[in-house]
Motif scaffolding. Structure first.
Motif, mmCIF file in Angstrom:
data_model
loop_
_atom_site.group_PDB
_atom_site.id
_atom_site.type_symbol
_atom_site.label_atom_id
_atom_site.label_comp_id
_atom_site.label_asym_id
_atom_site.label_seq_id
_atom_site.Cartn_x
_atom_site.Cartn_y
_atom_site.Cartn_z
ATOM 1 N N UNK A 76 -15.905 -2.187 -4.294
ATOM 2 C CA UNK A 76 -16.740 -2.775 -5.345
ATOM 3 C C UNK A 76 -15.943 -3.640 -6.319
ATOM 4 N N UNK A 77 -14.611 -3.643 -6.191
ATOM 5 C CA UNK A 77 -13.763 -4.500 -7.024
ATOM 6 C C UNK A 77 -12.377 -4.566 -6.395
ATOM 7 N N UNK A 78 -11.664 -5.686 -6.522
ATOM 8 C CA UNK A 78 -10.325 -5.779 -5.925
ATOM 9 C C UNK A 78 -9.357 -4.685 -6.356
ATOM 10 N N UNK A 79 -9.521 -4.145 -7.558
ATOM 11 C CA UNK A 79 -8.633 -3.082 -8.012
ATOM 12 C C UNK A 79 -8.787 -1.817 -7.184
ATOM 13 N N UNK A 80 -9.866 -1.714 -6.408
ATOM 14 C CA UNK A 80 -10.091 -0.550 -5.547
ATOM 15 C C UNK A 80 -9.558 -0.777 -4.139
ATOM 16 N N UNK A 81 -8.762 -1.825 -3.959
ATOM 17 C CA UNK A 81 -8.171 -2.125 -2.652
ATOM 18 C C UNK A 81 -6.659 -2.156 -2.780
ATOM 19 N N UNK A 82 -5.984 -1.389 -1.928
ATOM 20 C CA UNK A 82 -4.520 -1.326 -1.937
ATOM 21 C C UNK A 82 -4.008 -1.587 -0.528
ATOM 22 N N UNK A 83 -3.286 -2.689 -0.369
ATOM 23 C CA UNK A 83 -2.646 -2.991 0.909
ATOM 24 C C UNK A 83 -1.175 -2.604 0.832
ATOM 25 N N UNK A 84 -0.658 -2.023 1.904
ATOM 26 C CA UNK A 84 0.759 -1.644 1.931
ATOM 27 C C UNK A 84 1.554 -2.559 2.860
ATOM 28 N N UNK A 85 1.069 -3.775 3.058
ATOM 29 C CA UNK A 85 1.661 -4.667 4.067
ATOM 30 C C UNK A 85 2.742 -5.588 3.519
ATOM 31 N N UNK A 86 3.042 -5.524 2.223
ATOM 32 C CA UNK A 86 3.945 -6.517 1.628
ATOM 33 C C UNK A 86 5.342 -6.503 2.255
ATOM 34 N N UNK A 87 5.834 -5.334 2.653
ATOM 35 C CA UNK A 87 7.157 -5.223 3.266
ATOM 36 C C UNK A 87 7.062 -5.085 4.786
ATOM 37 N N UNK A 88 5.834 -4.925 5.294
ATOM 38 C CA UNK A 88 5.641 -4.830 6.734
ATOM 39 C C UNK A 88 6.069 -3.505 7.336
ATOM 40 N N UNK A 89 6.203 -2.473 6.529
ATOM 41 C CA UNK A 89 6.627 -1.164 7.030
ATOM 42 C C UNK A 89 5.421 -0.286 7.306
ATOM 43 N N UNK A 90 5.376 0.324 8.500
ATOM 44 C CA UNK A 90 4.321 1.294 8.758
ATOM 45 C C UNK A 90 4.679 2.609 8.065
#
Length: 545
Positions: free
Chosen positions: A403-417
């Motif tokens: 419902x808002x971008x603040x409720x989305x967290x991506x962990x892809x910035x460093x590309x580590x699983x």
């Protein structure tokens, strides 16, 4: 307990500095160089300590807390290998621009040959993090304040190094200090840049307005909507601005390499990109191809973000809401007509749903896209969405909404699983009124999620883990596919995730047919513990990317 000289010990002064700066939650692991500070923080300061299973998880939880709350994350670990275990999280935090302080105990300076002695500064610097040394017992307030100020101002992790021998020494003259930050409200006044921006927009026939994470406040959203409507421009967001315009007319969704086919067509047709609060990174502009042949205007409150990745025709440093309002003002003053890009034909193209396959594959697995649509429907409406790294994440970004971008967290910035589980736990503490839903691959869950699932159980975190289980490392399977190679070497016979989740103290259900979704929906509604949903996919029937 007082210090050896009768005053306030250093470890207590550090805890009081955290409290003075509204830090009420600390993630970490106790060891000889930080256990007294943590104990005092809990008992005397009323703080919450989230004890992770591993220091890597602790630091990543602090990042998840920062991402979901908009506040600084704090992690505390002991010296040597414990500090080194935080490096992956620090590197990710640098790339994700997340403010975090890692309070690292350090080996007693006199104990040169201590087993755990290591040059901690060099590890922090190598990760791209900042480093602050606690210089003496007399400088506790100043040094902790500096670490907090730098983390927020520089938007990256700062390691605060605390020598073990200071722990019980008197913090002579200690007075807690609250760090104050000036409000950034820069406004572009009359200038050649604003004149050029208005001129470019006036000449545009097919403009698109894009909003990034730096333009997601309610004020910015309203002003950007008014501008887009004024010039009849379709709307889009970057990945980190995901769903800011969900439900609005002429919403293209995510602008970038994961854009829908209809959005890509509109982007290719456009002649002007007006970006607010975005650094226009290489994924957003599809390695530059989405800017080719177009005029571009970049608006950002942070001067360092202007032309950071690609040079726009005009860069405006200013508050996104105020700049958008100013542009509308000058367009009205000049009586510039709208572009006309918002056509009925474009509306119909954007409204056309992508075709879906049947849910059951007939082999004990379910269809990937149909499953994401179903999850979007049955997951709690007020959810946080956290995505680990893997092939599965791309369609999650475009299909499962918040419902808002603040409720989305991506962990892809460093590309580590493997960073997703810890991020989800931290995010759940950062936004305790929302359940944190983690999407991860089976490899990512084994890589980092398995270690910390029980942490979520122990701390009663409201976390739902969706394991996209294709029995292999999906990104590598794609590369083997392109080379016509047998990908059996990256297939795995993992343990049963459902029984594992139960053994770790949580709840679990499996989905491998259409009938199982009603069981999953009921489990989501009735959950009283962290819940794992093991969704079985056929790796050869998933989208390649």
């Amino acid at each position: 307990m007082a210090s050896q000289s009768g005053g306030l010990p250093v470890h207590q002064a550090i805890a009081r500095m955290l409290l003075a700066n509204d830090v009420h939650t600390v993630f970490g692991l106790m060891g000889d160089a930080n256990m007294f500070m943590i104990d005092y923080f809990i008992r005397e300061c009323g703080g919450t300590f989230v004890a992770a299973a591993h220091e890597a998880g602790a630091a990543t939880m602090a990042l998840g807390f920062a991402a979901s709350s908009g506040r600084i994350g704090v992690c505390s670990v002991t010296h040597g290998p414990a500090m080194v275990n935080t490096i992956t999280a620090m590197a990710h935090g640098v790339k994700a621009s997340l403010p975090m302080v890692v309070i690292c105990g350090d080996t007693d300076t006199e104990d040169r040959y201590h087993t755990q002695n290591i040059a901690q500064r060099e590890f922090a610097i190598a990760a791209g993090a900042g480093f602050e040394q606690l210089r003496s017992p007399r400088t506790v307030a100043e040094d902790v304040a500096t670490a907090i100020r730098r983390a927020v101002a520089e938007r990256r992790p700062i390691a605060l190094n605390v020598p073990l021998e200071f722990d019980w020494r008197d913090a002579d003259g200690f007075e807690p200090v609250k760090v104050k930050f000036p409000e950034a409200r820069a406004l572009v006044s009359s200038s050649d840049d604003i004149d050029n921006a208005v001129g470019i927009i006036a000449a545009a026939k097919r403009p698109i307005v894009v909003a990034g994470r730096g333009a997601t406040s309610a004020e910015a959203r309203n002003s950007i909507l008014k501008l887009a409507e004024r010039i009849e421009a379709p709307l889009a967001t970057t990945l980190k601005g995901k769903d800011l315009f969900q439900g609005e007319a002429f919403n293209l969704g995510i602008f970038g390499t994961v854009s829908s086919p209809a959005a890509v067509d509109a982007i290719v047709e456009s002649d002007c990109i007006l970006a607010f609060g975005s650094s226009l990174n290489t994924k957003t502009v599809s390695a530059g191809s989405f800017l080719k042949g177009k005029r571009s205007i970049q608006v950002n409150l942070e001067p360092a973000e202007i032309a950071k990745n690609f040079r726009a025709d005009v860069g405006l440093v200013g508050d996104p809401a105020q700049v958008a309002d100013l542009i509308v003002h000058w367009l009205d003053e000049a009586e510039i007509p709208p572009s006309g890009f918002r056509s009925e034909e474009l509306r119909d193209r954007l409204a056309q749903p992508e075709p879906l396959n049947p849910m059951d594959n007939g082999d004990g697995t379910v269809d990937y896209m149909r499953s994401l649509v179903e999850l979007d429907r049955i997951l709690p409406a007020n959810r946080l969405i956290v995505t680990d790294v893997g092939r599965f994440m791309l369609k999650v970004w475009t299909t499962v909404h918040v419902d808002h971008p603040s409720a989305f967290v991506s962990t892809s910035d460093f590309g580590s699983i493997g960073l997703g589980m810890s991020h989800a736990i931290g995010a759940a503490f950062g936004a305790p009124d929302r359940p944190a839903v983690l999407f991860c691959g089976d490899g990512g869950f084994m890589h980092g999620g398995l270690a910390e699932f029980n942490t979520a159980v122990r701390h009663n975190a409201d976390v739902i883990v969706v394991v996209c289980n294709d029995g292999c490392y999906g990104a590598e399977q794609v590369k083997f596919h392109y080379k016509n190679m047998d990908f059996g070497t990256i297939r795995f016979d993992w343990p049963d995730f459902v029984s594992t989740a139960v053994a770790l103290g949580g709840e679990g259900v499996r989905v491998q047919s259409e009938a199982d979704w009603s069981i999953a929906e009921q489990a989501i509604r009735a959950r009283t513990k962290p819940l794992l949903i093991d969704v079985r996919f056929n790796p050869t029937r998933l989208p390649l990317f």
